[in-house]
Design an enzyme around this catalytic site. Structure first.
Site, PDB file in Angstrom:
ATOM      1  N   SER A  41       0.823  -1.198   0.000  1.00 51.82           N
ATOM      2  CA  SER A  41       0.000   0.000   0.000  1.00 51.82           C
ATOM      3  C   SER A  41       0.864   1.258   0.000  1.00 51.82           C
ATOM      4  O   SER A  41       2.099   1.207   0.044  1.00 51.82           O
ATOM      5  CB  SER A  41      -0.919  -0.005   1.223  1.00 51.82           C
ATOM      6  OG  SER A  41      -1.926   0.979   1.082  1.00 51.82           O
ATOM      7  N   VAL A  42       0.196   2.391  -0.068  1.00 46.86           N
ATOM      8  CA  VAL A  42       0.867   3.686  -0.097  1.00 46.86           C
ATOM      9  C   VAL A  42       1.638   3.913   1.203  1.00 46.86           C
ATOM     10  O   VAL A  42       1.151   3.607   2.289  1.00 46.86           O
ATOM     11  CB  VAL A  42      -0.165   4.811  -0.303  1.00 46.86           C
ATOM     12  CG1 VAL A  42       0.519   6.172  -0.337  1.00 46.86           C
ATOM     13  CG2 VAL A  42      -0.955   4.578  -1.573  1.00 46.86           C
ATOM     14  N   ASP A  43       2.854   4.441   1.093  1.00 48.46           N
ATOM     15  CA  ASP A  43       3.683   4.806   2.245  1.00 48.46           C
ATOM     16  C   ASP A  43       4.100   3.623   3.102  1.00 48.46           C
ATOM     17  O   ASP A  43       4.398   3.772   4.293  1.00 48.46           O
ATOM     18  CB  ASP A  43       2.971   5.843   3.125  1.00 48.46           C
ATOM     19  CG  ASP A  43       2.798   7.172   2.414  1.00 48.46           C
ATOM     20  OD1 ASP A  43       3.649   7.491   1.561  1.00 48.46           O
ATOM     21  OD2 ASP A  43       1.818   7.875   2.700  1.00 48.46           O
ATOM     22  N   LYS A  46       8.286   1.131   0.315  1.00 45.50           N
ATOM     23  CA  LYS A  46       8.886   0.315  -0.749  1.00 45.50           C
ATOM     24  C   LYS A  46      10.145   0.971  -1.318  1.00 45.50           C
ATOM     25  O   LYS A  46      11.185   0.336  -1.458  1.00 45.50           O
ATOM     26  CB  LYS A  46       7.841   0.082  -1.846  1.00 45.50           C
ATOM     27  CG  LYS A  46       6.609  -0.682  -1.370  1.00 45.50           C
ATOM     28  CD  LYS A  46       5.578  -0.844  -2.455  1.00 45.50           C
ATOM     29  CE  LYS A  46       4.931   0.477  -2.853  1.00 45.50           C
ATOM     30  NZ  LYS A  46       4.198   1.110  -1.743  1.00 45.50           N
ATOM     31  N   ASP A 119      10.334  -1.291  -8.280  1.00 44.17           N
ATOM     32  CA  ASP A 119       9.577  -0.598  -7.235  1.00 44.17           C
ATOM     33  C   ASP A 119       8.213  -0.245  -7.809  1.00 44.17           C
ATOM     34  O   ASP A 119       8.110   0.576  -8.723  1.00 44.17           O
ATOM     35  CB  ASP A 119      10.330   0.668  -6.816  1.00 44.17           C
ATOM     36  CG  ASP A 119       9.613   1.420  -5.702  1.00 44.17           C
ATOM     37  OD1 ASP A 119       8.862   0.779  -4.947  1.00 44.17           O
ATOM     38  OD2 ASP A 119       9.794   2.647  -5.598  1.00 44.17           O
ATOM     39  N   GLY A 480     -30.552   9.876 -40.576  1.00 46.46           N
ATOM     40  CA  GLY A 480     -31.056  10.978 -41.383  1.00 46.46           C
ATOM     41  C   GLY A 480     -30.082  11.464 -42.433  1.00 46.46           C
ATOM     42  O   GLY A 480     -30.375  12.429 -43.155  1.00 46.46           O
ATOM     43  N   SER A 481     -28.928  10.809 -42.547  1.00 46.16           N
ATOM     44  CA  SER A 481     -27.941  11.255 -43.537  1.00 46.16           C
ATOM     45  C   SER A 481     -28.328  10.849 -44.944  1.00 46.16           C
ATOM     46  O   SER A 481     -27.847  11.440 -45.919  1.00 46.16           O
ATOM     47  CB  SER A 481     -26.564  10.679 -43.198  1.00 46.16           C
ATOM     48  OG  SER A 481     -26.582   9.262 -43.248  1.00 46.16           O
ATOM     49  N   SER A 484     -29.869   4.811 -46.290  1.00 45.66           N
ATOM     50  CA  SER A 484     -30.791   3.820 -46.860  1.00 45.66           C
ATOM     51  C   SER A 484     -31.286   4.248 -48.234  1.00 45.66           C
ATOM     52  O   SER A 484     -31.398   3.430 -49.159  1.00 45.66           O
ATOM     53  CB  SER A 484     -31.977   3.611 -45.909  1.00 45.66           C
ATOM     54  OG  SER A 484     -31.544   3.059 -44.682  1.00 45.66           O
ATOM     55  N   SER A 551     -23.564   2.325 -37.799  1.00 41.01           N
ATOM     56  CA  SER A 551     -22.268   1.724 -37.409  1.00 41.01           C
ATOM     57  C   SER A 551     -21.316   2.805 -36.901  1.00 41.01           C
ATOM     58  O   SER A 551     -20.349   3.157 -37.582  1.00 41.01           O
ATOM     59  CB  SER A 551     -21.651   0.948 -38.573  1.00 41.01           C
ATOM     60  OG  SER A 551     -21.602   1.709 -39.755  1.00 41.01           O
TER      61      SER A 551
END
Length: 640
Positions: A41-43, A46, A119, A480-481, A484, A551
């Site tokens: 863990s922290v502190d 290491k 580390d 809507g582009s 189809s 898509s």
């Protein structure tokens, strides 16, 4: 004067002679190498512990020591004490915050062994870095702050160490000086960790009370812990048994990294032997093809060898000219690894963006690189309770079990048996960032029981009968582009030209094949995957297939492109600005989406990723549907 492991020689500059240097280098070269990590863990201390190991092993130059002492005073360390963490925390942000962010690798050596130590960061947000450091480690030093006991990251890192196959674990209860070397507190911490370790399958570990800052039990047994009967940390690191012999006893496995062909008279296959031994004359099998031959010779920079073992990098030459290339695996002929395309795996997710089930990622396993999709996880693991939790995806730092499918068979071994052929990473196809690390457990039965049935009438015969080249015309764009409408006009034009076509429309498909899918990101991906598979089958039948789907994601369009031979996937971008598409709003969908009545609508609350390099682009602001269709057909010519 002769150097030996038991009698090292300390040289002065004016005493150096060539024979002594050669002797010393020979001794150093043949020392065993231990790779280990410090985590927790922290502190927990290491970085300080590694700094102490470097300091005590005399691996610090005088100018570094002077800088260290100066930095220690500037950073607030008082008196004669040195802040050893500053030796490892090299980034400015690490020094300023007093935390470890990136994995720091350091090398040091003693009379008995060489070491590479990593580390690893203690913060949860940097768990991905811990996985990186642990992936090549032989031993893990799990640090615990004696004042705090077993914490969440202690459990997480221990679980990851077990998951990654680290067999040697040291439980270093650090900062004993801050609890006055209290044996009762130490024993309580060891007891708590022992109970947790047993729950995740760690049956054996080495506990020791230490102080990285004061040096207790680091290189020598401390008088402050007379109740401790074990070895100091350095002695344990120097004497712990490695797995090299075990790897050599396993069947031969070597992934080919490079085909070495400097001239027409030499052809060899280079790589590092993962497990086993090999000799000239040995029978081998190349996978996934399954072709067999025997070893002609083993070549290195130092000459030919009569034997090569696990851990050595060599070039193998064959007695027969069989196909072998990068990504293939050379194995013992009578004991080859498996080949499959569907697996169960454990995945550690390392990206800020969550896993998207069904999305295509690059999977890299050794020297093999394939396209892969991950299904929704079966469960994730709560590292505190080891409970299996239901999940639909994997978030940052999550650990889950999920099924993976690859687009072609790969050579593998269960990670527990062979790390080189069982450990993989996943890479995002768009950003090229590594998003996950994982371990393969076994192939799924369906991967072994379902085989491709060869047929006499193939796609070329179907296409010849129809007198056309199969293609998939993939129309993509916003709702809507005009996808189809334009696709319909293109099909009409092709029909008049006596072309055999079929139009797959997004709305029509959702009435049947994909009626069970919604509009979440995951469902959209599955929608396109199914459509891609159907379109591919139609192309195999010799048809020109037109698909009109939003898509929205590049990765899925690329996935369909990868299903087909080169040139048969034609991406057609119907380029219509959002404001124009919304103004049309033929189906009233944008109005509902703006009102919050329609969730996950592309362009409003769900993204659209336009093609970066479409094969054909039409602008419906500048062209009518008929003009766009005529332009597309012209671009497709000739159709044979």
């Amino acid at each position: 004067m002769t150097a030996s492991l038991d009698n090292p020689v300390i040289y002065k500059a004016d005493e150096l002679i060539a024979s002594d240097i050669d002797a010393y280098l020979d001794v150093h070269q043949h020392k065993s190498l231990l790779r280990f990590i410090t985590c927790g863990s922290v502190d927990d201390g290491k970085s300080t512990l590694i700094g102490r190991l470097l300091y005590d092993s005399k691996m610090i130059f005088e100018d570094q020591l002077a800088t260290l002492e100066s930095d220690s005073k500037r950073m607030g360390t008082q008196g004669q004490d040195i802040d050893f963490a500053l030796l490892v925390d090299g980034l400015a942000a690490e020094r300023e915050q007093g935390i470890t962010i990136d994995v720091a690798y350091r090398f040091f050596a003693t009379e008995k062994r060489k070491f590479i130590v990593a580390d690893c960061p203690g913060h949860e947000q940097f768990t991905r870095n811990m996985v990186t450091g642990a992936s090549t480690a032989d031993l893990a030093v799990i640090l615990i702050d004696a004042r705090k006991g077993v914490l969440v990251q202690t459990r997480r890192h221990s679980y990851l160490a077990k998951l990654l196959g680290i067999r040697n674990i040291v439980l270093a209860v650090n900062k004993m000086d801050l609890i006055d070397y209290d044996q009762a507190k130490y024993d309580a911490i060891v007891a708590e960790y022992t109970e947790f370790a047993a729950s995740i399958g760690i049956s054996d570990f080495t506990p020791m009370p230490i102080s990285g800052f004061k040096g207790d039990n680091i290189t020598e047994i401390s008088p402050n812990t007379p109740w401790y009967n074990g070895l100091p940390l350095m002695a344990h690191l120097e004497t712990v048994a490695l797995d090299n012999d075990a790897d050599q006893a396993k069947p031969l496995r070597m992934a080919v990294q490079w085909v070495n062909r400097p001239n027409l008279d030499f052809r060899g296959f280079s790589g590092q032997i993962a497990t086993g031994t090999v000799h000239p004359g040995d029978a081998i099998r190349v996978l996934p093809s399954g072709k067999t031959t025997t070893i002609k010779k083993i070549v290195t920079l130092d000459g030919e060898l009569q034997e090569a073992v696990a851990g050595q990098s060599v070039t193998l030459c064959f007695n027969d000219e069989i196909d072998c290339s990068r990504g293939d695996v050379i194995a013992a002929a009578d004991n080859p690894p498996e080949v499959a395309d569907q697996f169960e795996s454990t995945i550690v997710w390392m990206a800020d963006d969550a896993l998207v089930p069904g999305r295509s990622y690059w999977l890299k396993l050794g020297t093999q690189m394939v396209s892969a999709t991950v299904q929704a996880p079966k469960y994730t693991v709560n590292v505190n309770s080891m409970e299996h939790m239901a999940a639909k995806t994997l978030e940052l730092n999550a650990i889950g079990v999920a099924e993976i499918s690859t687009d072609k068979p790969i050579v593998f071994a269960p990670y527990a048996e062979n790390h080189a052929l069982g450990g993989f990473i996943l890479i995002d196809k768009i950003s090229n960032a590594t998003v996950a690390a994982g371990m393969l457990h076994f192939s799924l039965r369906r991967a072994q029981n379902v085989h491709w049935q060869a047929t006499d009438i193939g796609r070329d015969a179907h296409a010849m009968l129809k007198n056309q080249k199969p293609r998939i015309l993939w129309f993509t764009g916003l709702s809507g582009s005009g996808k189809s409408t334009i696709a319909n006009e293109v099909e009409k034009a092709l029909h008049l030209m006596n072309r055999h076509t079929f139009l797959l429309d997004g709305d029509n498909v959702r009435h049947g094949l994909n009626k069970d899918l919604g509009f979440t990101e995951t469902d959209r991906i599955e929608n396109i995957r199914r459509v891609g598979e159907v379109a591919k089958l139609m192309a195999d039948a010799g048809l020109i297939v037109l698909t009109a789907f939003i898509s929205p994601f590049r990765a899925e369009r690329d996935m369909v492109r990868a299903m087909l031979p080169e040139g048969e996937f034609v991406e057609i971008f119907v380029d219509t600005p959002l404001e124009v598409a919304e103004a049309r709003d033929v189906k009233g969908l944008y109005k509902k989406a703006r009102a919050g009545q329609l969730k996950n609508f592309t362009g409003i609350d769900s993204p659209y990723e336009p093609p970066e390099h479409p094969d054909i682009r039409v602008n419906t602001v500048e062209m009518s549907p008929a003009e766009a269709a005529e332009y597309i057909v012209r671009q497709l010519m000739p159709l044979k």
